[in-house]
Motif scaffolding. Structure first.
Motif, short mmCIF file in Angstrom:
data_model
loop_
_atom_site.label_atom_id
_atom_site.label_comp_id
_atom_site.label_asym_id
_atom_site.label_seq_id
_atom_site.Cartn_x
_atom_site.Cartn_y
_atom_site.Cartn_z
N SER A 87 0.70 -1.19 0.00
CA SER A 87 0.13 -0.17 -0.03
C SER A 87 0.85 1.19 0.00
O SER A 87 1.66 1.35 0.82
CB SER A 87 -0.84 -0.02 1.25
OG SER A 87 -1.60 1.07 1.39
N GLY A 145 0.76 5.61 -0.47
CA GLY A 145 -0.19 6.89 -0.16
C GLY A 145 0.50 8.08 -0.60
O GLY A 145 1.73 8.19 -0.35
N ALA A 175 0.22 11.01 5.42
CA ALA A 175 0.15 9.86 4.55
C ALA A 175 1.47 9.51 4.88
O ALA A 175 2.31 10.25 5.28
CB ALA A 175 -0.03 10.24 2.99
N ARG A 176 1.68 8.03 4.88
CA ARG A 176 2.97 7.62 5.30
C ARG A 176 3.89 7.89 4.10
O ARG A 176 3.52 7.88 3.10
CB ARG A 176 2.90 5.90 5.44
CG ARG A 176 1.59 5.53 6.70
CD ARG A 176 1.84 4.25 6.62
NE ARG A 176 1.00 3.55 8.00
CZ ARG A 176 1.10 2.33 8.42
NH1 ARG A 176 1.63 1.52 7.82
NH2 ARG A 176 0.46 2.24 9.63
N THR A 222 3.72 0.59 2.89
CA THR A 222 3.29 -0.37 3.87
C THR A 222 3.28 -1.83 3.10
O THR A 222 2.88 -1.97 2.18
CB THR A 222 1.76 -0.42 4.42
OG1 THR A 222 2.05 1.00 5.19
CG2 THR A 222 1.57 -1.27 5.57
N PHE A 225 -3.37 -1.67 8.53
CA PHE A 225 -3.47 -0.26 7.92
C PHE A 225 -4.87 0.30 7.59
O PHE A 225 -5.37 1.26 8.12
CB PHE A 225 -2.40 -0.10 7.01
CG PHE A 225 -2.68 1.43 6.27
CD1 PHE A 225 -1.99 2.57 6.96
CD2 PHE A 225 -3.21 1.37 4.95
CE1 PHE A 225 -2.45 3.75 6.29
CE2 PHE A 225 -3.33 2.69 4.46
CZ PHE A 225 -2.96 3.68 5.04
N PHE A 226 -5.43 -0.69 6.85
CA PHE A 226 -6.89 -0.33 6.36
C PHE A 226 -7.98 -0.42 7.48
O PHE A 226 -8.88 0.32 7.46
CB PHE A 226 -7.28 -1.12 5.22
CG PHE A 226 -6.49 -0.53 3.81
CD1 PHE A 226 -6.73 0.56 3.23
CD2 PHE A 226 -5.58 -1.05 3.04
CE1 PHE A 226 -6.28 1.22 2.27
CE2 PHE A 226 -4.94 -0.63 2.06
CZ PHE A 226 -5.37 0.71 1.55
N HIS A 279 -7.38 0.11 10.68
CA HIS A 279 -7.48 1.29 11.37
C HIS A 279 -7.91 2.52 10.76
O HIS A 279 -8.37 3.66 11.22
CB HIS A 279 -5.74 1.58 11.84
CG HIS A 279 -5.64 0.57 13.02
ND1 HIS A 279 -5.74 0.49 14.29
CD2 HIS A 279 -4.52 -0.41 12.94
CE1 HIS A 279 -5.44 -0.35 15.06
NE2 HIS A 279 -4.64 -0.84 14.16
N LEU A 280 -7.56 2.55 9.36
CA LEU A 280 -7.97 3.80 8.45
C LEU A 280 -9.47 4.33 8.46
O LEU A 280 -9.88 5.11 8.58
CB LEU A 280 -7.28 3.80 7.06
CG LEU A 280 -7.73 4.72 5.98
CD1 LEU A 280 -6.97 6.08 6.48
CD2 LEU A 280 -7.78 4.43 4.66
N PHE A 281 -10.28 2.96 8.49
CA PHE A 281 -11.74 2.94 8.44
C PHE A 281 -12.42 2.89 9.83
O PHE A 281 -13.64 2.91 9.82
CB PHE A 281 -12.21 1.88 7.37
CG PHE A 281 -11.71 2.06 5.82
CD1 PHE A 281 -12.38 3.25 5.39
CD2 PHE A 281 -10.91 1.29 5.20
CE1 PHE A 281 -12.34 3.39 4.06
CE2 PHE A 281 -10.68 1.33 3.95
CZ PHE A 281 -11.26 2.43 3.50
N LYS A 294 -10.93 12.25 13.31
CA LYS A 294 -10.91 12.06 11.90
C LYS A 294 -12.09 13.00 11.22
O LYS A 294 -11.89 13.70 9.94
CB LYS A 294 -11.23 10.69 11.51
CG LYS A 294 -9.97 9.78 11.62
CD LYS A 294 -10.29 8.28 11.15
CE LYS A 294 -9.05 7.50 11.55
NZ LYS A 294 -9.23 6.01 11.30
N THR A 349 -3.23 5.03 -3.07
CA THR A 349 -4.04 6.14 -2.34
C THR A 349 -3.47 7.43 -2.76
O THR A 349 -2.59 7.76 -2.41
CB THR A 349 -4.28 5.88 -0.97
OG1 THR A 349 -4.79 4.63 -0.75
CG2 THR A 349 -5.26 6.91 -0.38
#
Length: 314
Positions: free
Chosen positions: A205, A207, A215-216, A220, A229-230, A232-234, A240, A287
């Motif tokens: 992944s 970004g 963004a990292r 990843t 990662f996803f 936690h993102l959602f 947020k 992303t």
């Protein structure tokens, strides 16, 4: 020199093709539009009556403008904050260009546009003109002031670099939507294992926030890391919601021919997750969250019928 109506019409008939070439070369819709506008200014200043093949002349001018732009862009990207990714284009955008053949569709996929960053400017130009627009090596040689043999050799090298990527699986619109739905359901399930099962072991992944949104700064890598990662993102949080300025809605779409999740707040696209699919599973997530690279997507999204969101994050 003032252009006649016929001269203007001649250019306008070529505009979309020129924009599609420039986008593939530069990876940016805004920069592609600028290159085409500069080509128009050169057309306006030219002795048009002495141009034997207007399409070839316009393509040569545009391509060389883009080559100059690519050289300066490489220097700018060395100081770019975080990972650099191309600007994604949503389905229906005319700048995506021809999509009649597998080669044409592949050449504008988000994965291939990203891989093209490995190429030299000349390799990129030859690859795009040959693979996406079916120019002959004789025509490419004339455009780039090369020999025909050199064009063939450059194309061979470019193909090898692009082939280093994974074998992408083409999917139709219905399949793309199912993939996005399955991905989002697994990512929001609360169980990382649910998403891991959809991924290849070497999933990655990346970004691009452009230093303007978080963004990292590195990729990843690995199925479990990507799934976490996803996950936690959602997870919706008040922080947020405050950061993005409201409730975010997620829609299934395609971008550059790939399944994509489009995230929107108040009809403004704030993120596009492009998903690379292989026969083995979901293998790549790119992303784009840099707002400078999402303005065109927002225009198309608001003008299109986008139906109900798959998810509203409150």
């Amino acid at each position: 020199m003032a252009l006649t109506t016929a001269d203007v019409s001649q250019f306008e008939r070529s505009r979309r093709r020129l924009e599609a070439i420039a986008y593939r070369l530069l990876g940016s819709a805004a920069e592609a539009e600028d290159a085409v506008q500069e080509t128009y200014l050169r057309w306006q200043a030219a002795e048009i009556d002495r141009i034997e093949v207007p399409e070839a002349w316009l393509t040569k001018v545009l391509t060389n403008l883009c080559l100059n732009q690519l050289s300066s862009a490489r220097a700018r990207r060395e100081t770019y904050v975080g990972q650099w990714l191309p600007e994604p284009l949503l389905a229906g955008d005319p700048m995506l260009g021809p999509a009649d053949t597998v080669e044409q569709r592949e050449s504008v996929s988000y994965a291939v546009l990203t891989l093209m960053e490995r190429l030299t400017p000349n390799e990129r130009a030859v690859y795009v003109l040959r693979e996406a627009f079916d120019y002959s090596h004789r025509e490419i040689a004339e455009i780039l002031d090369l020999s025909e043999a050199a064009s063939q050799q450059i194309f061979h090298r470019a193909k090898l670099h692009i082939a280093d990527g994974k074998a992408r699986t083409e999917v139709d619109e219905a399949a793309a939507r199912r993939i996005v739905e399955e991905f989002l359901a697994a990512a929001t399930s609360g169980q990382a294992d649910s998403l891991v099962r959809l991924l290849t072991a070497d999933a990655v992944s990346i970004g691009d926030g452009g230093g303007k949104v978080p963004a990292r700064t590195s990729a990843t890598e690995g199925a479990l890391a990507v799934a976490r990662f996803f996950h936690h993102l959602f997870i919706p949080t008040a922080a947020k919601r405050r950061y993005v300025g409201g409730a975010a809605k997620a829609y299934a779409w395609t971008a550059n021919g790939d399944p994509a999740l489009v995230v929107v707040v108040d009809d403004v696209v704030i993120g596009i997750i492009c998903i690379e699919v292989t026969d083995a599973g979901l293998t790549g997530f790119r992303t784009q969250a840099n707002p400078d690279k999402l303005a065109r997507a927002t225009e198309l999204f608001t003008a299109a019928e986008h139906g109900e969101p798959l998810l509203t994050m409150t």
